[in-house]
Design an enzyme around this catalytic site. Structure first.
Site, PDB file in Angstrom:
ATOM      1  N   CYS A   1     -92.443 -10.653 -23.993  1.00 64.00           N
ATOM      2  CA  CYS A   1     -92.822  -9.763 -22.900  1.00 64.00           C
ATOM      3  C   CYS A   1     -92.010  -8.490 -23.076  1.00 64.00           C
ATOM      4  CB  CYS A   1     -92.535 -10.424 -21.552  1.00 64.00           C
ATOM      5  SG  CYS A   1     -92.910  -9.390 -20.121  1.00 64.00           S
TER       6      CYS A   1
ATOM      7  N   GLU B   1     -85.515  -4.078 -21.079  1.00 63.26           N
ATOM      8  CA  GLU B   1     -85.374  -5.519 -21.283  1.00 63.26           C
ATOM      9  C   GLU B   1     -86.644  -6.108 -21.864  1.00 63.26           C
ATOM     10  OE1 GLU B   1     -82.092  -6.546 -17.826  1.00 63.26           O
ATOM     11  OE2 GLU B   1     -84.204  -6.852 -17.349  1.00 63.26           O
TER      12      GLU B   1
ATOM     13  N   CYS C   1     -91.168 -12.452 -13.738  1.00 59.70           N
ATOM     14  CA  CYS C   1     -92.035 -11.328 -13.413  1.00 59.70           C
ATOM     15  C   CYS C   1     -91.503 -10.589 -12.186  1.00 59.70           C
ATOM     16  CB  CYS C   1     -93.443 -11.846 -13.141  1.00 59.70           C
ATOM     17  SG  CYS C   1     -94.655 -10.549 -12.845  1.00 59.70           S
TER      18      CYS C   1
ATOM     19  N   CYS D   1     -89.514   2.792 -14.126  1.00 60.78           N
ATOM     20  CA  CYS D   1     -90.923   2.784 -13.726  1.00 60.78           C
ATOM     21  C   CYS D   1     -91.105   3.704 -12.529  1.00 60.78           C
ATOM     22  CB  CYS D   1     -91.378   1.373 -13.375  1.00 60.78           C
ATOM     23  SG  CYS D   1     -93.169   1.265 -13.065  1.00 60.78           S
TER      24      CYS D   1
ATOM     25  N   CYS E   1     -91.180  -5.127  -6.642  1.00 60.65           N
ATOM     26  CA  CYS E   1     -90.748  -5.203  -8.035  1.00 60.65           C
ATOM     27  C   CYS E   1     -89.389  -4.542  -8.230  1.00 60.65           C
ATOM     28  CB  CYS E   1     -91.792  -4.530  -8.923  1.00 60.65           C
ATOM     29  SG  CYS E   1     -91.364  -4.484 -10.681  1.00 60.65           S
TER      30      CYS E   1
ATOM     31  N   CYS F   1     -93.724  -0.018  -7.005  1.00 60.29           N
ATOM     32  CA  CYS F   1     -94.262  -1.188  -6.301  1.00 60.29           C
ATOM     33  C   CYS F   1     -93.146  -1.826  -5.466  1.00 60.29           C
ATOM     34  CB  CYS F   1     -94.833  -2.191  -7.293  1.00 60.29           C
ATOM     35  SG  CYS F   1     -96.270  -1.571  -8.204  1.00 60.29           S
TER      36      CYS F   1
END
Length: 345
Positions: A104, A90, A331, A111, A118, A115
């Site tokens: 962005c 995205e 975010c 990933c 996230c 984290c």
């Protein structure tokens, strides 16, 4: 792509080599059209018909495609982009108070950093995106939103794990004969991979660097950000200082604020101590809710109180505005299933 050569993400000499194009200026013409956002060879009117027909048979301009587009009432746009192998990433349009537009972009389809706060970290490892796929993200967003002034590698994935392809994408986007984006308008955000920070400092390009610190409490940081176990805070601080000295650029320290977790006086003091001697800017990001995660978003008062503690220590502090949350484009929210198909690969 049916064996065709994808041209976005290649420099002129690479286009010439891969397609056997001669004379060399023909490859430069194709490159310039790509930078302008051309989506077919038919629009390349300064190429003769035979050359355009040959290109249609052997090459393609884009290897990926937009499979979903969502728009928030605050101006945020989120594109889901699907690669030729079916994986998706995205990219998000961010617009600030002054109307400046920023893409962005993602550098991976998932990933591996994990984290805890996230959404992308919940997807697990995907794969690195190629320089072409990264460049295509930017071009797709320019088609959607018009000319963009900035790019941030803050989307899906950890940039330090894909530096080679990011370097190439940056070379293409900043090339004066192509898109000619200023390197001063490019930011790379890392969760604090020390080896990558030194690599970027020593070998460039010297982009704006943002480090997702979240907290300077070592035990809490290891719980929230597993990568912290092999990237301890004292060594991370040295790397941040080294990068600032080597690049001549001020580093930004980012903290996702989690209510009741890292917003108290002790957390503020630890962050003040870490930032001491770094000349860093502090960017506070109120946590954006992710379904299934049990953290709480801080109130505006909680954010301002935390920021005020840092400011009293004479730190340069910004509290980021919430944008894009209604389309899961804020975010920490990237990688949510698309309403269009209910899945994310």
């Amino acid at each position: 792509m049916n064996g065709k050569t994808a041209l976005t993400g290649l420099l002129p000499h690479e286009i010439a080599e891969k397609l056997g194009i001669s004379p060399a200026y023909r490859a430069r013409q194709i490159y310039e059209w790509i930078a302008k956002g051309a989506e077919s060879f038919s629009v390349m009117t300064n190429l003769d018909k035979r050359t355009r027909e040959s290109l249609e048979e052997t090459a393609c301009l884009r290897s990926s495609r937009v499979t979903d587009a969502l728009r928030d009432s605050d101006g945020t746009v989120k594109l889901q982009i699907t690669m030729s192998d079916g994986r998706a990433a995205e990219t998000v349009l961010l617009t600030d108070r002054n109307g400046r537009k920023t893409a962005c972009v993602s550098c991976q389809s998932g990933c591996a950093m994990g984290c805890a706060f996230c959404q992308t970290g919940q997807l697990g490892p995907g794969r690195n995106l190629t320089a072409g796929e990264i460049t295509e993200e930017f071009l797709f967003m320019e088609k959607e939103a018009g000319t963009l002034s900035n790019i941030v590698f803050m989307g899906m994935g950890e940039p330090m794990q894909n530096l080679a392809e990011i370097r190439k994408a940056v070379a293409v986007l900043t090339d004066k004969n192509g898109r000619s984006l200023s390197a001063r308008r490019i930011t790379l955000s890392t969760c604090g991979l020390i080896e990558g920070i030194y690599d970027l400092a020593d070998n460039g390009p010297h982009l704006r660097l943002a480090v997702s610190l979240t907290t300077a409490d070592p035990k809490l940081r290891e719980l929230l950000m597993p990568a912290a176990k092999s990237n301890p805070l004292p060594e991370l601080k040295k790397a941040v200082q080294y990068y600032a000295e080597k690049s001549g650029k001020r580093v930004t320290l980012e903290a996702a604020l989690l209510s009741g977790q890292n917003t108290g006086a002790e957390s503020a003091q630890r962050l003040i101590e870490f930032a001491s001697g770094t000349d860093a800017c502090i960017n506070l990001i109120p946590w954006n809710p992710v379904p299934g995660l049990e953290f709480k978003a801080p109130s505006k008062k909680e954010c301002e109180l935390f920021a005020s503690m840092l400011r009293r220590a004479h730190l340069n502090v910004t509290v980021r505005l919430r944008r894009g949350s209604r389309v899961q484009g804020a975010c920490g929210q990237l990688g949510r299933p698309s309403p269009a198909d209910g899945k994310f690969t």
